[in-house]
Scaffold this active site. Structure first.
Site, short mmCIF file in Angstrom:
data_model
loop_
_atom_site.label_atom_id
_atom_site.label_comp_id
_atom_site.label_asym_id
_atom_site.label_seq_id
_atom_site.Cartn_x
_atom_site.Cartn_y
_atom_site.Cartn_z
N VAL A 39 11.21 12.90 38.57
CA VAL A 39 9.95 13.62 38.33
C VAL A 39 10.19 14.74 37.33
O VAL A 39 11.10 15.55 37.52
CB VAL A 39 9.39 14.22 39.64
CG1 VAL A 39 8.11 15.01 39.36
CG2 VAL A 39 9.12 13.13 40.66
N LYS A 41 5.22 9.57 40.47
CA LYS A 41 5.85 10.90 40.56
C LYS A 41 5.13 11.76 41.62
O LYS A 41 5.76 12.51 42.36
CB LYS A 41 5.80 11.59 39.19
CG LYS A 41 6.62 10.85 38.13
CD LYS A 41 6.34 11.42 36.76
CE LYS A 41 7.09 10.70 35.67
NZ LYS A 41 6.64 11.08 34.33
#
Ligand SMILES: NC(=O)c1ccc[n+]([C@@H]2O[C@H](COP(=O)([O-])OP(=O)(O)OC[C@H]3O[C@@H](n4cnc5c(N)ncnc54)[C@H](OP(=O)(O)O)[C@@H]3O)[C@@H](O)[C@H]2O)c1
Length: 409
Positions: free
Chosen positions: A137, A209
């Protein structure tokens, strides 16, 4: 250092699976840093001779073994496997095999971690090794370690962010007057967008994410397929004109928040008030804003993609895995402190822990119900003996300023 992760020369041995954009940058970073405790022992890629012929092959070590056989890489004496292949299969099987063989794994693979993270984390736990995915992420922005180590003392109730640099690039250029089709073509030419941009503009990349962040920050498992997405491809120049009149701009925003007893999560273009930090972000930048019950808003921002930025997160995870570092969780510390206070018959009144301290030096404050100074001094002596305590705790009495205040330590 964890014995399992140490070889006779005292170094952790790293096998990279996938010598592409990020794999090359990781090898480059390891060479640049010259970390004495880490050795790049294996590089695996299909058609490996093609990779060995690249100028970037020079980032491998003198003794690094190049192989086109994943069995050889996974069966080697590497202690840390770095998965940089991408996609769910066969990466999932290879990570399972590495964990089962007692190797720690570092990956940047967001889709894999979003869909199969729980299963793989359990496998890592069962085998006494680590699965780290800080690069999955926001690339080089340390949002995952920041939340895990810096905000575990808070109850995060909302995450909002710009999790896809391609969309941010497109929308911030459209804000300046450019047309969607032209900007997308530029993004593809510059390597920011794939030839098929659906995963980015459709919100599917950001959705994976967001699911990972929800797990890390709010301990909630979201099924990516159940998170609503809306494409940015329908946003037009006229929408920006009206957004401006409303004091807003438009960004692809990923949001997850606790609502009542459940969760709300969505990814799509939104009107963002100009005063919001989310509106200030331009180009390929990523930004994550976490909202905590105690700490309020915390903003993480920086380069979310690109080989070198992503390699920063991957190498940081390699270093953490090599150190066998598992940060002591706050609940563990709290229970040890509560035990020390209970021994002297003192009771905890409140616990305060602010984000932003180094992961292995978490500073926090415990206040107690009113008690004698000598009682606190005995408790501090007991606390100072705890393994998780890096320094003797500082005991401060609180000044009584009116009748409601009590003297506490
Ligand atoms: N690039 C970024 O900015 C970025 C940012 C954050 C996270 N990530 C993540 O990092 C991971 C790697 O991304 P990347 O950009 O480095 O991708 P990439 O440039 O396509 O590199 C992948 C490498 O893996 C090799 N590979 C793929 N499938 C294979 C297989 N079945 N067997 C053997 N080798 C195989 C590829 O070989 P070939 O050359 O033969 O295709 C290539 O060298 C992905 O999970 C991605 O989501 C990337």
């Amino acid at each position: 250092m964890n014995e399992r992760e140490t070889k006779s020369n005292g170094k952790a041995r790293v096998a990279i699976l996938g010598y592409g954009t990020v794999g090359i940058s990781v090898a480059k970073a390891l060479q640049m840093l010259g970390l004495p405790s880490i050795e790049l022992s294996q590089i695996f890629n299909r058609d490996v001779a093609r990779k060995q012929a690249l100028p970037e092959a020079r980032f491998a070590g003198f003794d690094t073994v190049w192989t086109g056989s994943v069995d050889e890489a996974l069966g080697s004496d590497a202690t840390i496997v770095v998965e940089l292949i991408g996609g769910v299969d066969p990466a999932r099987d290879w990570i399972r095999r590495a964990l089962t063989a007692g190797k720690s794994v570092v990956t940047a693979n967001k889709q894999l971690i979003a869909y199969h993270g729980v299963e793989l984390l359990a496998l890592a736990e069962a085998n006494g090794v680590q699965l780290l995915y800080g690069a999955a992420v926001a690339g080089g922005v340390p949002v995952i370690p920041g939340i895990m180590q810096g905000q575990s003392g808070d109850r995060i109730t909302r995450i909002s962010g710009l999790l896809n640099g391609t969309c941010n690039y497109i929308l911030s250029r459209m804000e300046a007057g450019d047309r969607y089709a032209d900007v997308l073509a530029d993004a593809q030419r510059l390597g920011y967008a794939e030839s098929d941009p659906t995963a980015d503009v459709g919100g599917f990349d950001a959705r994976a994410k967001l699911c990972i962040l929800s797990r890390v920050a709010m301990h909630v498992e979201l099924n990516p397929d159940e998170v609503g997405t809306q494409t940015i491809a329908d946003v037009d120049a006229v929408d920006f004109a009206y957004a401006r009149e409303l004091g807003c701009t438009i960004r692809q925003v990923s949001r997850a928040q606790r609502e009542g007893g459940g969760m709300y999560a969505r990814v799509g273009p939104m009107l963002v008030p100009r005063e919001s930090p989310i509106a200030w972000s331009h180009g390929t930048q990523n930004m994550v804003v976490t909202t905590g019950t105690l700490g309020g808003d915390v903003v993480f921002s920086g380069h979310g993609a690109g080989g070198d930025a992503t390699a920063v997160a991957v190498v940081s995870d390699i270093v953490a895995a090599a150190q066998g570092s598992r940060p002591v969780s706050l609940p563990v510390i709290v229970s040890a402190i509560a035990g020390a206070l209970a021994q002297v018959d003192a009771n905890i009144d409140s616990l305060l822990q602010r984000p932003g301290y180094p992961k292995h030096r978490l500073a926090f404050v415990v206040t107690t119900e009113p008690c004698r100074t000598s009682t606190i001094e005995r408790a501090v002596t007991e606390m100072a003996k705890l393994d998780c305590m890096l320094a003797r705790p500082l005991a401060l009495q609180r000044l009584v300023v009116d009748d409601k205040d009590e003297e506490t330590a």
